[in-house]
Design a protein around this motif. Sequence first.
Motif, short mmCIF file in Angstrom:
data_model
loop_
_atom_site.label_atom_id
_atom_site.label_comp_id
_atom_site.label_asym_id
_atom_site.label_seq_id
_atom_site.Cartn_x
_atom_site.Cartn_y
_atom_site.Cartn_z
N ALA A 14 85.76 101.71 89.96
CA ALA A 14 86.60 101.21 91.06
C ALA A 14 86.02 99.86 91.49
O ALA A 14 84.83 99.64 91.37
N PRO A 15 86.81 98.94 91.88
CA PRO A 15 88.24 98.94 92.19
C PRO A 15 89.08 98.35 91.06
O PRO A 15 90.16 97.83 91.29
N PHE A 16 88.63 98.44 89.82
CA PHE A 16 89.31 97.79 88.71
C PHE A 16 90.42 98.66 88.15
O PHE A 16 90.39 99.88 88.27
N ARG A 17 91.38 97.98 87.50
CA ARG A 17 92.44 98.70 86.80
C ARG A 17 92.71 98.01 85.48
O ARG A 17 92.50 96.80 85.33
N LEU A 18 93.16 98.80 84.51
CA LEU A 18 93.48 98.30 83.18
C LEU A 18 94.95 97.93 83.12
O LEU A 18 95.80 98.67 83.64
N LEU A 57 94.67 93.78 76.29
CA LEU A 57 94.28 94.57 77.45
C LEU A 57 93.59 93.63 78.44
O LEU A 57 92.78 92.79 78.03
N SER A 58 93.90 93.79 79.68
CA SER A 58 93.25 93.03 80.75
C SER A 58 92.65 94.00 81.75
O SER A 58 93.17 95.09 81.95
N ILE A 59 91.58 93.58 82.38
CA ILE A 59 91.04 94.31 83.53
C ILE A 59 91.20 93.40 84.73
O ILE A 59 90.82 92.22 84.69
N GLU A 64 93.83 91.24 92.08
CA GLU A 64 94.57 90.83 90.87
C GLU A 64 93.86 89.73 90.08
O GLU A 64 94.46 89.09 89.23
N HIS A 65 92.58 89.51 90.35
CA HIS A 65 91.78 88.54 89.60
C HIS A 65 91.51 89.10 88.21
O HIS A 65 91.16 90.27 88.05
N VAL A 100 84.53 99.72 78.59
CA VAL A 100 85.89 100.24 78.81
C VAL A 100 86.89 99.48 77.94
O VAL A 100 87.72 100.07 77.25
N LEU A 101 86.83 98.14 77.97
CA LEU A 101 87.74 97.33 77.15
C LEU A 101 87.64 97.70 75.68
O LEU A 101 88.65 97.92 75.00
#
Length: 155
Positions: A14-18, A57-59, A64-65, A100-101
């Motif tokens: 957290a607080p990241f999203r794929l 894929l982006s993280i 939203e950075h 993760v990526l």
Amino acid sequence: MIFRVLAPPPALPAPFRLEGETPPEPAELNALLVACGDPDRAGERLARAMAASDWWLSIRDEQEHLAGYVRATSDRALNANLWNLAVEPSLSGRRDLMAVLLHRALTHMRRERAGCSISLSAPPEALETLRSLGFVVDPGGIRAMGLQLRDPARN
């Protein structure tokens, strides 16, 4: 590098999203790549590279950075390549985000391109993570070489 075994999936902290649906803007991708030590690239070149990719894929963080990125190309038969592996160098969990990526990219490759050999060019700080995911650096003495073509107008 050769990918052999897929390790258990790491959790996205957290607080990241794929994100895999909407590509990053070329300017924000360029800023991430430059922060990671890559040369500055023109936006239209990055846009063409993303358009020619099979997927990316982006993280992103909660603002939203763009915090991480990788994209894939393939001949859809024997070979696949991961490109532009990058995670924001200032992040304290950089290694976890890179894991993760890579894990998600390899899972996608296994599902969509089973049997393809997977290669990638990676920064030195990614080597430990790559080894933990089953990659072998220069197996059997195989060496890859690259040539960076220079635009005469930019020199």
